[in-house]
Write a protein that holds these residues in place. Structure first.
Motif, mmCIF file in Angstrom:
data_model
loop_
_atom_site.group_PDB
_atom_site.id
_atom_site.type_symbol
_atom_site.label_atom_id
_atom_site.label_comp_id
_atom_site.label_asym_id
_atom_site.label_seq_id
_atom_site.Cartn_x
_atom_site.Cartn_y
_atom_site.Cartn_z
ATOM 1 N N CYS A 1 0.857 -1.176 0.000
ATOM 2 C CA CYS A 1 0.000 0.000 0.000
ATOM 3 C C CYS A 1 0.899 1.233 0.000
ATOM 4 C CB CYS A 1 -0.933 0.028 1.220
ATOM 5 S SG CYS A 1 -0.105 0.368 2.790
ATOM 6 N N TRP A 2 0.333 2.371 -0.326
ATOM 7 C CA TRP A 2 1.129 3.605 -0.310
ATOM 8 C C TRP A 2 0.293 4.758 0.223
ATOM 9 C CZ3 TRP A 2 -1.199 7.254 -3.325
ATOM 10 C CH2 TRP A 2 -1.944 6.833 -4.428
ATOM 11 N N VAL A 3 0.997 5.690 0.810
ATOM 12 C CA VAL A 3 0.411 6.947 1.281
ATOM 13 C C VAL A 3 1.290 8.068 0.765
ATOM 14 C CG1 VAL A 3 -0.107 8.379 3.291
ATOM 15 C CG2 VAL A 3 -0.559 5.917 3.364
ATOM 16 N N GLU A 4 0.686 9.100 0.192
ATOM 17 C CA GLU A 4 1.505 10.202 -0.308
ATOM 18 C C GLU A 4 0.954 11.547 0.150
ATOM 19 O OE1 GLU A 4 1.555 9.793 -4.551
ATOM 20 O OE2 GLU A 4 -0.172 11.101 -4.833
ATOM 21 N N VAL A 5 1.880 12.491 0.291
ATOM 22 C CA VAL A 5 1.559 13.873 0.650
ATOM 23 C C VAL A 5 2.124 14.761 -0.447
ATOM 24 C CG1 VAL A 5 1.897 15.727 2.317
ATOM 25 C CG2 VAL A 5 1.607 13.366 3.122
ATOM 26 N N GLU A 6 1.247 15.522 -1.090
ATOM 27 C CA GLU A 6 1.668 16.383 -2.199
ATOM 28 C C GLU A 6 1.272 17.827 -1.900
ATOM 29 O OE1 GLU A 6 1.197 16.851 -7.068
ATOM 30 O OE2 GLU A 6 0.068 15.325 -5.976
ATOM 31 N N ASP A 7 2.210 18.739 -2.111
ATOM 32 C CA ASP A 7 1.927 20.156 -1.905
ATOM 33 C C ASP A 7 2.178 20.926 -3.200
ATOM 34 O OD1 ASP A 7 4.730 21.534 -1.955
ATOM 35 O OD2 ASP A 7 5.026 19.875 -0.573
ATOM 36 N N ASN A 8 1.664 22.136 -3.264
ATOM 37 C CA ASN A 8 1.932 22.999 -4.425
ATOM 38 C C ASN A 8 2.805 24.176 -3.998
ATOM 39 O OD1 ASN A 8 0.017 24.329 -2.896
ATOM 40 N ND2 ASN A 8 -1.207 25.020 -4.640
ATOM 41 N N GLY A 9 3.811 23.846 -3.176
ATOM 42 C CA GLY A 9 4.731 24.849 -2.665
ATOM 43 C C GLY A 9 5.873 25.156 -3.607
ATOM 44 N N LYS A 10 6.989 25.576 -3.026
ATOM 45 C CA LYS A 10 8.096 26.070 -3.853
ATOM 46 C C LYS A 10 8.918 24.976 -4.515
ATOM 47 C CE LYS A 10 10.495 27.299 0.477
ATOM 48 N NZ LYS A 10 9.274 27.572 1.228
ATOM 49 N N GLY B 1 9.006 25.500 -8.030
ATOM 50 C CA GLY B 1 7.918 26.397 -8.383
ATOM 51 C C GLY B 1 6.570 25.721 -8.519
ATOM 52 N N ARG B 2 6.532 24.380 -8.483
ATOM 53 C CA ARG B 2 5.261 23.672 -8.670
ATOM 54 C C ARG B 2 4.889 22.779 -7.477
ATOM 55 N NH1 ARG B 2 3.208 23.820 -13.737
ATOM 56 N NH2 ARG B 2 2.029 21.907 -13.364
ATOM 57 N N GLY B 3 5.876 22.396 -6.681
ATOM 58 C CA GLY B 3 5.560 21.605 -5.503
ATOM 59 C C GLY B 3 6.285 20.283 -5.446
#
Length: 389
Positions: free
Chosen positions: A306-315, A364-366
């Protein structure tokens, strides 16, 4: 000199200006530099940038005045890796008592520091667990009777409202017109219709508040439950939700959290340790966002994983830093703003679980961090039971 060459301690000798004149074999092993590369170079070749100018001024003031200098330092290897070392610099004098050289001896304590940090993290979580247990014990009783009183108050008000409804139905039967007018004026004055709705809304909000207090305490206990720091079958999503509640204040001003959960089975893991991984990833995601952004928290499955991911739209993360993210003490934050151990500790926890962490980032996209975990640990009773079926 043969003893110096065979010791595990790093030995370096410089002239009074800090120019390297000798290094032993342990220096080559520890730093990755060959002797020919550093002889004649300034000892600054090892500087990491972690220590500021004030630190080095104190060091030079100490040794140039003839005293030994001892400190825990962070230096940089040839390949760019940072490492901790306990260093002692001793002035060497000639027969006229003039300082001619400085002798530097040091031990690499990076692994010891990493273990110390892990121990501190464990102790911190244990303290939080003890605090949560104490808080729960202290507030469970008052929260319990507040909840019970609200339920009782709701029943009482239902009875009062039924009685008011009956009075309103009987109002037209009152023969005294002056009395009817006074009753009508009083209802208008107290705004009875509004009171009916608002009282119910206030009670509902109070009930929700009590439920929220109960959930916060339970989430603290779930997040840091050290008494269950052993392998068990656990709901990964429950751990995620507990951690999201713990870091709510960190996230609410920085980003909207979007959950995209798949249907996952129970996973064999140490829940409190995985919660520490989720905590680090979520806090890092929030800190990567300069203004208000979005953090996606997703989960999924692929076969026995299984997988868990955390994605942001930061720098985002510069490409040259990607391969160093999990190094102990590596951080892109300003000096004093980060230890560089959060991702390193997370990496160790995931490895202990037999998993891996993948990173995808664009400046620039995260960034996106995906944690892969096996559903069952190899050789465990649950895994063997599954294989036998």
């Amino acid at each position: 000199m043969r003893v110096v060459e065979q010791t595990d301690d790093v030995v370096m000798i410089t002239d009074p200006a800090g120019i390297i004149e000798y290094v032993n074999a342990a220096f080559e092993r520890e730093t990755g530099y060959r002797r020919a590369e550093v002889i004649g170079q300034s000892s600054r070749i090892l500087h990491s940038g972690v220590q500021d100018a004030g630190f080095y001024k104190k060091m030079w003031d100490t040794i140039s005045s003839g005293h030994s200098f001892r400190a825990l330092m962070v230096n940089r290897r040839k390949n760019g890796e940072l490492f901790y070392e306990e260093k002692t610099i001793t002035p060497l004098r000639d027969s006229n008592n003039v300082i001619t050289h400085y002798l530097s001896t040091s031990k690499d304590v990076t692994e010891r520091r990493r273990l110390d940090e892990q121990m501190q993290q464990s102790e911190k979580l244990a303290s939080i667990g003890q605090l949560a247990a104490g808080v729960a014990h202290e507030i469970n009783n008052p929260v319990g009777y507040i909840s019970s009183n609200i339920a009782t108050l709701t029943r009482y008000l239902d009875g009062i409202f039924r009685l008011l409804n009956a009075y309103e139905e009987a109002e037209n039967a009152i023969g005294d017109s002056a009395l009817r007018e006074r009753l009508h004026a009083l209802k208008q004055e107290v705004d009875l219709a509004f009171l009916r709705d608002d009282i119910r809304a206030l009670i509902d909000e109070s009930s929700e508040g009590v439920a929220r207090v109960k959930k916060i305490v339970q989430d603290l206990k779930d997040f840091s439950r050290q008494e269950e720091a052993e392998w068990q079958m656990a709901d990964v999503h429950k751990g995620l939700e507990s951690t999201l509640n713990i870091v709510h204040n960190e996230l609410k001003y920085k980003a909207e959290v979007v959950r995209e959960y798949a249907d996952l089975p129970l996973v064999e893991c140490i829940p409190s340790q995985l919660n520490q991984v989720f905590l680090n990833l979520l806090v890092n995601a929030a800190q990567a966002i300069d203004h208000h952004g979005v953090i996606h928290v997703r989960s999924g499955m692929d076969g026995a994983w299984c997988w868990v991911e955390v994605e942001d739209n930061g720098k985002g993360i510069p490409p040259e830093h990607i391969n160093r993210l999990f190094e102990p003490f590596f951080t892109t934050k300003p000096v004093g703003k980060g230890t560089g151990l959060g991702l390193s500790i997370s990496y160790g926890i995931v490895q202990k679980h037999g998993g891996r962490i993948e990173v995808d980032s664009e400046v620039g996209r995260g960034s996106r961090f995906r944690v892969w975990l096996p559903l069952r640990q190899p050789g465990s009773a649950t895994a063997e039971a599954g294989e036998g079926q």
